[in-house]
Design an enzyme around this catalytic site. Structure first.
Site: not given
Ligand SMILES: *Cc1c(COP(=O)(O)O)cnc(C)c1O
Length: 437
Positions: A144, A239, A267
């Protein structure tokens, strides 16, 4: 466990908010029941509006590596508030944070601040396409990367939790240039690149997946991606929105010793406030406007309050760097082993995946979980029973089989004991229901 007020609030919420929540997994659709409405958090604990207390194994889905309401973070935010909340003009704070990110993350020479992980990955891909002059991107099933249209193909997290094959509202032509491969499938990567590598702008992945539950990279997977993308002039994007500052101070790339071209962060970076970032090699980042032709902007980007919260949390991590990651690792391992043992004793077949402070119990009897297909062999019904048995005992585990639990540095040995004792009871309850069903 009483949830009367939460139940009432959910009814009110359903009248004015789609599904009653502002992000899908919070609604408990995959496990049923009423999500507790949270009143406050303190340290490792959440307190709901009905007076229940929970050990928080979600940490707001990643940011809260030092728990809720850390006094140092709160003090820094308060202090910044006195000076104003947003300027729309350069500040010294964002320069200092950028320097700290460059210092921390091996792949980042230059960095741009944004307001969420979604913006970070979306912008990184625009830059990778602008830099290479190519359109096609490669992602992996069950990973994701936020909710940008072209990344919602075979996505993890809430998309996996709700079992959505595709997302309504995303036109097919928008995902036509998104190629999706199984995670950890080195052979598929090599074959794709041998055939069409020179058409691929970038490969984006979670270097340790959290969003189909915790799934680590198999030995050689990250190295293969590094090798083939370099050979074909494609940009490798990690990511690390979830793994950054969590699996090591420098993220998964520090931990595994593989350096991508670009990295997305979020995060933990924001210390509990909205903040993301993307960065990479200077040559690539210099294509971003106004230095270059790839446009990307944000009214609240580099927001001074969020930057202050993030810098304070990163400071705490740096001060404790020698001990905090080792402690999270040993706590993670203790919990993973304890969960295995409790499940085995109850006769419930599971696979437990753990990397550092990320943990998932997969309710599957089909062996190791290494990709989305194997994750999906899990019994979501059994997970739901186990989840509710944990919640009733005051353990707030993520309400989906396809999300990783996050441990925090403020959890104590007593918290771990409590968690494992609760798991024991929860697995026993699963076994009873397996026997009677
Ligand atoms: C949470 C997450 C996102 C999205 O971040 P948001 O701040 O919710 O838009 C993208 N990539 C990874 C791996 C994530 O865990």
């Amino acid at each position: 466990m009483h949830l009367e007020r939460s139940r009432t609030l959910l009814q009110e919420a359903l009248e004015v908010i789609p599904g009653g929540v502002n992000s899908p997994v919070r609604a408990f659709r995959a496990v049923g029941g009423t999500p507790p409405f949270i009143e406050r958090g303190q340290g490792a604990y959440l307190y709901d509006v009905d007076g229940n207390r929970y050990l928080d194994c979600i940490g707001s889905w990643g940011p809260l590596i030092f728990g809720h309401a850390h006094p140092r973070v709160l003090a820094a935010i308060r202090d910044q508030l006195e000076h104003g909340t947003t300027f729309g003009a350069p500040t010294v704070l964002e320069v200092r944070l950028a320097q700290e990110i460059v210092e921390a993350v091996p792949s980042i020479e230059k960095v741009r601040l944004v307001s969420s992980g979604t913006e970070a990955t979306m912008s990184a891909i625009r830059v990778a396409r602008g830099f290479t002059g190519r359109n096609r991107i490669v992602k992996f099933e069950g990973n994701y990367h936020g909710h940008a249209d072209f990344l919602l193909a075979k996505a993890g997290s809430g998309v996996a939790t709700l079992g959505l094959p595709e997302c309504a509202g995303v036109p097919p032509n928008v995902t036509a240039d998104t190629l999706t491969l199984p995670y950890n499938d080195t052979k598929a990567v090599r074959e794709l690149f041998a055939a069409e590598g020179d058409t691929i702008a970038c490969v984006i992945l979670e270097p340790v997946v959290g969003n189909m539950g915790c799934v680590p990279p198999q030995p050689g997977f990250l190295e293969t991606l590094r090798e083939v993308t370099a050979r074909h002039g494609s940009v490798l994007i990690f990511d690390e929105v979830m793994t950054g500052f969590r699996l090591a101070y420098g993220g998964a790339q520090e931990r595994f010793g593989v350096t991508p071209d670009m990295t997305a962060l979020g995060k933990i970076l924001g210390g509990g406030l909205p903040l993301g970032a993307y960065g990479g090699r200077a040559e690539i980042m210099d294509t971003v406007a106004p230095a270059g032709p790839v446009y990307q902007a944000g009214t609240l980007s580099g927001n001074p309050v969020a930057v202050t919260a993030g810098r304070t949390l990163l400071g705490l991590l740096r001060e404790n760097r020698a001990t905090v990651y080792a402690r999270l690792e040993s706590m993670g391992r203790q919990i993973a082993e304890g969960l295995y043992a409790a499940a085995a004793q109850a006769g419930v077949p599971v696979t437990v995946n753990q990397v550092g402070s990320m943990v998932t119990v997969f309710f599957t009897e089909h062996g190791p979980v290494t990709d989305y297909a194997s994750a999906r062999t899990s019994s979501t019904a059994q997970f739901a029973r186990w989840f509710h048995a944990m919640l009733e005992q005051g353990i707030y585990w993520p309400p989906s089989q396809f999300e990783a639990a996050f441990l925090s540095a403020v959890m104590t040995d007593a918290d771990v004991e409590h968690l494992l004792a609760a798991a024991h009871t929860a697995f026993a309850r699963c076994a009873e229901e397996r026997a009677t069903s």
